[in-house]
Write a protein that holds these residues in place. Structure first.
Motif, PDB file in Angstrom:
ATOM      1  N   ARG A 233       0.841  -1.200   0.000  1.00 11.96           N
ATOM      2  CA  ARG A 233       0.000   0.000   0.000  1.00 11.96           C
ATOM      3  C   ARG A 233       0.875   1.248   0.000  1.00 11.96           C
ATOM      4  NH1 ARG A 233      -3.709   1.526   3.458  1.00 11.96           N
ATOM      5  NH2 ARG A 233      -2.377   1.151   5.279  1.00 11.96           N
ATOM      6  N   SER A 234       0.888   1.967  -1.100  1.00  8.78           N
ATOM      7  CA  SER A 234       1.772   3.124  -1.246  1.00  8.78           C
ATOM      8  C   SER A 234       1.476   4.212  -0.215  1.00  8.78           C
ATOM      9  CB  SER A 234       1.653   3.711  -2.663  1.00  8.78           C
ATOM     10  OG  SER A 234       0.307   4.088  -2.929  1.00  8.78           O
ATOM     11  N   GLU A 235       0.208   4.332   0.188  1.00  9.77           N
ATOM     12  CA  GLU A 235      -0.146   5.373   1.154  1.00  9.77           C
ATOM     13  C   GLU A 235       0.327   5.047   2.561  1.00  9.77           C
ATOM     14  OE1 GLU A 235      -3.753   2.600   0.971  1.00  9.77           O
ATOM     15  OE2 GLU A 235      -2.208   3.388  -0.377  1.00  9.77           O
ATOM     16  N   ALA A 236       0.788   3.802   2.799  1.00  7.23           N
ATOM     17  CA  ALA A 236       1.172   3.374   4.144  1.00  7.23           C
ATOM     18  C   ALA A 236       2.648   3.594   4.431  1.00  7.23           C
ATOM     19  CB  ALA A 236       0.839   1.901   4.333  1.00  7.23           C
ATOM     20  N   ILE A 237       3.423   4.022   3.434  1.00  3.09           N
ATOM     21  CA  ILE A 237       4.862   4.216   3.615  1.00  3.09           C
ATOM     22  C   ILE A 237       5.224   5.609   3.114  1.00  3.09           C
ATOM     23  CG2 ILE A 237       7.166   3.363   3.040  1.00  3.09           C
ATOM     24  CD1 ILE A 237       5.918   0.632   2.548  1.00  3.09           C
ATOM     25  N   ALA A 238       5.797   6.416   3.983  1.00  2.00           N
ATOM     26  CA  ALA A 238       6.104   7.796   3.603  1.00  2.00           C
ATOM     27  C   ALA A 238       7.144   8.381   4.542  1.00  2.00           C
ATOM     28  CB  ALA A 238       4.836   8.652   3.630  1.00  2.00           C
ATOM     29  N   LEU A 239       7.756   9.454   4.102  1.00  2.00           N
ATOM     30  CA  LEU A 239       8.705  10.227   4.909  1.00  2.00           C
ATOM     31  C   LEU A 239       8.366  11.696   4.744  1.00  2.00           C
ATOM     32  CD1 LEU A 239      12.565   9.820   5.111  1.00  2.00           C
ATOM     33  CD2 LEU A 239      11.577  12.050   4.547  1.00  2.00           C
ATOM     34  N   SER A 240       8.334  12.425   5.847  1.00  2.00           N
ATOM     35  CA  SER A 240       8.166  13.874   5.750  1.00  2.00           C
ATOM     36  C   SER A 240       9.309  14.548   6.495  1.00  2.00           C
ATOM     37  CB  SER A 240       6.811  14.308   6.334  1.00  2.00           C
ATOM     38  OG  SER A 240       6.702  13.943   7.691  1.00  2.00           O
ATOM     39  N   ASN A 241       9.903  15.557   5.849  1.00  2.00           N
ATOM     40  CA  ASN A 241      11.067  16.203   6.458  1.00  2.00           C
ATOM     41  C   ASN A 241      10.650  17.330   7.393  1.00  2.00           C
ATOM     42  OD1 ASN A 241      10.415  18.378   4.799  1.00  2.00           O
ATOM     43  ND2 ASN A 241      11.996  17.913   3.274  1.00  2.00           N
ATOM     44  N   SER A 242      11.623  18.106   7.860  1.00  2.00           N
ATOM     45  CA  SER A 242      11.354  19.138   8.855  1.00  2.00           C
ATOM     46  C   SER A 242      10.458  20.253   8.329  1.00  2.00           C
ATOM     47  CB  SER A 242      12.667  19.721   9.378  1.00  2.00           C
ATOM     48  OG  SER A 242      13.439  20.244   8.306  1.00  2.00           O
ATOM     49  N   LYS A 243      10.340  20.375   7.007  1.00  2.00           N
ATOM     50  CA  LYS A 243       9.438  21.355   6.410  1.00  2.00           C
ATOM     51  C   LYS A 243       8.048  20.787   6.150  1.00  2.00           C
ATOM     52  CE  LYS A 243      12.893  24.157   3.929  1.00  2.00           C
ATOM     53  NZ  LYS A 243      13.301  24.658   2.584  1.00  2.00           N
ATOM     54  N   GLY A 244       7.866  19.505   6.452  1.00  2.00           N
ATOM     55  CA  GLY A 244       6.588  18.861   6.184  1.00  2.00           C
ATOM     56  C   GLY A 244       6.446  18.390   4.753  1.00  2.00           C
ATOM     57  N   GLU A 245       7.533  18.422   4.000  1.00  2.00           N
ATOM     58  CA  GLU A 245       7.500  17.975   2.597  1.00  2.00           C
ATOM     59  C   GLU A 245       7.529  16.450   2.552  1.00  2.00           C
ATOM     60  OE1 GLU A 245       9.997  21.815   0.864  1.00  2.00           O
ATOM     61  OE2 GLU A 245      11.049  19.997   1.501  1.00  2.00           O
ATOM     62  N   GLU A 246       6.737  15.879   1.658  1.00  2.00           N
ATOM     63  CA  GLU A 246       6.554  14.431   1.623  1.00  2.00           C
ATOM     64  C   GLU A 246       7.434  13.763   0.582  1.00  2.00           C
ATOM     65  OE1 GLU A 246       2.821  12.088   0.293  1.00  2.00           O
ATOM     66  OE2 GLU A 246       2.575  12.440   2.454  1.00  2.00           O
ATOM     67  N   PHE A 247       8.019  12.635   0.988  1.00  2.00           N
ATOM     68  CA  PHE A 247       8.853  11.809   0.113  1.00  2.00           C
ATOM     69  C   PHE A 247       8.341  10.375   0.221  1.00  2.00           C
ATOM     70  CE2 PHE A 247      11.237  15.536   0.928  1.00  2.00           C
ATOM     71  CZ  PHE A 247      12.206  15.698  -0.056  1.00  2.00           C
ATOM     72  N   ARG A 248       8.337   9.667  -0.901  1.00  2.00           N
ATOM     73  CA  ARG A 248       7.830   8.288  -0.908  1.00  2.00           C
ATOM     74  C   ARG A 248       8.777   7.367  -1.687  1.00  2.00           C
ATOM     75  NH1 ARG A 248       2.840   7.405   1.028  1.00  2.00           N
ATOM     76  NH2 ARG A 248       1.530   9.246   1.451  1.00  2.00           N
ATOM     77  N   PRO A 249       8.787   6.060  -1.346  1.00  2.00           N
ATOM     78  CA  PRO A 249       9.643   5.119  -2.082  1.00  2.00           C
ATOM     79  C   PRO A 249       8.943   4.606  -3.332  1.00  2.00           C
ATOM     80  CG  PRO A 249       8.581   3.988  -0.289  1.00  2.00           C
ATOM     81  CD  PRO A 249       8.108   5.427  -0.218  1.00  2.00           C
ATOM     82  N   GLN A 250       9.735   4.138  -4.264  1.00  2.00           N
ATOM     83  CA  GLN A 250       9.225   3.432  -5.430  1.00  2.00           C
ATOM     84  C   GLN A 250       9.495   1.940  -5.224  1.00  2.00           C
ATOM     85  OE1 GLN A 250       7.573   5.210  -7.768  1.00  2.00           O
ATOM     86  NE2 GLN A 250       8.006   6.962  -6.418  1.00  2.00           N
ATOM     87  N   THR A 251       8.844   1.085  -6.008  1.00  2.00           N
ATOM     88  CA  THR A 251       8.996  -0.356  -5.845  1.00  2.00           C
ATOM     89  C   THR A 251      10.451  -0.782  -5.912  1.00  2.00           C
ATOM     90  OG1 THR A 251       6.822  -0.719  -6.834  1.00  2.00           O
ATOM     91  CG2 THR A 251       8.308  -2.616  -6.732  1.00  2.00           C
ATOM     92  N   ALA A 252      11.190  -0.223  -6.850  1.00  2.00           N
ATOM     93  CA  ALA A 252      12.593  -0.612  -7.043  1.00  2.00           C
ATOM     94  C   ALA A 252      13.506  -0.054  -5.957  1.00  2.00           C
ATOM     95  CB  ALA A 252      13.074  -0.142  -8.407  1.00  2.00           C
ATOM     96  N   ASP A 253      12.962   0.798  -5.083  1.00  2.00           N
ATOM     97  CA  ASP A 253      13.795   1.446  -4.073  1.00  2.00           C
ATOM     98  C   ASP A 253      13.869   0.676  -2.767  1.00  2.00           C
ATOM     99  OD1 ASP A 253      14.318   3.503  -5.802  1.00  2.00           O
ATOM    100  OD2 ASP A 253      12.663   4.745  -5.088  1.00  2.00           O
ATOM    101  N   VAL A 254      13.293  -0.534  -2.722  1.00  2.04           N
ATOM    102  CA  VAL A 254      13.329  -1.362  -1.520  1.00  2.04           C
ATOM    103  C   VAL A 254      14.251  -2.545  -1.783  1.00  2.04           C
ATOM    104  CG1 VAL A 254      11.992  -2.742   0.105  1.00  2.04           C
ATOM    105  CG2 VAL A 254      10.971  -0.697  -0.920  1.00  2.04           C
ATOM    106  N   THR A 255      15.281  -2.710  -0.951  1.00  2.00           N
ATOM    107  CA  THR A 255      16.203  -3.831  -1.119  1.00  2.00           C
ATOM    108  C   THR A 255      16.256  -4.641   0.165  1.00  2.00           C
ATOM    109  OG1 THR A 255      18.146  -2.627  -0.317  1.00  2.00           O
ATOM    110  CG2 THR A 255      17.641  -2.431  -2.658  1.00  2.00           C
ATOM    111  N   GLY A 256      16.645  -5.903   0.052  1.00  6.67           N
ATOM    112  CA  GLY A 256      16.862  -6.739   1.230  1.00  6.67           C
ATOM    113  C   GLY A 256      15.736  -7.704   1.526  1.00  6.67           C
ATOM    114  N   PHE A 257      14.496  -7.307   1.279  1.00  8.01           N
ATOM    115  CA  PHE A 257      13.382  -8.229   1.449  1.00  8.01           C
ATOM    116  C   PHE A 257      12.218  -7.812   0.562  1.00  8.01           C
ATOM    117  CE2 PHE A 257      12.636  -4.894   4.403  1.00  8.01           C
ATOM    118  CZ  PHE A 257      11.316  -4.900   4.831  1.00  8.01           C
TER     119      PHE A 257
END
Length: 329
Positions: A233-257
């Motif tokens: 679920r793409s909406e369940a994984i996210a990062l927001s920085n100190s400015k509240g700006e949102e960053f999200r991973p892509q499928t190819a950006d997950v390694t290890g499992f």
């Protein structure tokens, strides 16, 4: 179906679902009543209750719930002594660099007595069985670290209790539900499911455009494998920085499992064998190509975990949500 029969089934199911929770609350009230006479007999005027842990000193939401319920029962039925609430206790522990599980040490028990002004600490252990949960508790004085009272209890294991027992707990929890590690460059340890633990490293900024999250997932069990996957679920994984700006991973950006995929009710997941671990990284980017900046970032993750050997059925996986604050540099 006859409306009368339908109504009966609805009432029956509702009562069945709530029965386990009601039984647990009733047993905890009885548990508090067993401990109270020892507190009164010793003339103890102020006590506190530490979150209950399992035999390996692992914390759980169930342990927090038990401590909170005991505090409420003590306050409601015992005018002879007062109780230090969990929020103030945690604040005092943090100020003096103490941990709740560390209070089993006699010297630490004495220190919390001095800092918090309590006469005794109630420590407890959760012992999961096949169809029930057993509890033991002991009353430890802060003056001498003696055990001056003890009690045992037991209640039925149902799905609600099982969920509380396996929910996410961090090594430095607070009551907000969020783990703050934003000013530290040390790994952050989070327990997500039974013997599974995740160590998060501080975030790294890659090329001024990406955040890289590095974590190590370890299976501490000596006998059981665990299966782990990242939620699709793409909406369940996210990062927001100190400015509240949102960053999200892509499928190819997950390694290890595995990043879980569903096919005919099955889930693809990665097995972690007993006493083994895996390393994983995730890269977070902004859809608007915003710059990645240093500072505190909130990271939200959703993992799927299971202990059912060989099973890939959707219903055998538990959803584990993690919300942490990490430092980016």
């Amino acid at each position: 179906m006859n409306s009368g029969i339908l109504l009966f089934l609805v009432i029956f199911m509702t009562q069945t679902i709530s029965f386990g929770a009601e039984e647990m609350d009733k047993e905890l009230s009885t548990f508090a009543a067993k401990l109270s006479p020892s507190i009164k007999a010793r003339g103890l005027k102020k006590v506190t209750v530490i979150d209950f842990v399992d035999l390996q000193n692992h914390e759980s939401t169930l342990g927090k719930y038990i401590a909170e319920e005991l505090i409420v029962d003590f306050v409601g039925t015992n005018p002879d002594f007062s109780v230090l609430d969990r929020a103030n206790l945690k604040k005092i522990l943090k100020e003096h660099r103490l941990t709740a599980t560390g209070l089993i040490d006699p010297e630490n028990a004495k220190r919390i007595g001095m800092f918090a002004g309590v006469d005794a600490i109630i420590l407890g252990t959760i012992i999961p069985k096949k169809n029930s949960v057993a509890l033991t508790a002991r009353i430890v004085t802060t003056e001498t670290a003696e055990i001056v009272g003890a009690a045992k209890g037991e209640f039925r294991m149902d799905e609600n209790v099982r969920d509380l027992l396996s929910s996410v707990i961090t090594d430095d929890p607070d009551d907000s539900g969020e783990t703050d590690h934003g000013d530290s460059d040390q790994p952050l340890l989070v327990e997500i499911f039974k013997d599974l633990r995740v160590a998060f490293q501080p975030l790294q900024i890659i090329g001024n455009r990406e955040y890289r999250l590095t974590m190590t997932i370890t299976n501490r069990s000596a006998k059981m494998s665990r299966w782990v996957a990242v939620s699709p679920r793409s909406e369940a994984i996210a990062l927001s920085n100190s400015k509240g700006e949102e960053f999200r991973p892509q499928t190819a950006d997950v390694t290890g499992f595995e990043k879980a995929t569903y096919y005919d009710g099955s889930i693809t997941a990665t097995e972690i064998e007993p006493k083994h671990g895996l390393n994983s990284t995730m890269r977070f980017e902004s859809a608007s190509r915003l710059a990645a900046i240093q500072g505190r970032c909130k990271v939200q993750l959703e993992l799927l975990v299971s202990d059912r050997a060989g099973s890939k059925r959707d219903e055998d996986f538990k959803v584990q949500n993690i919300l942490i604050t990490l430092n980016a540099k």
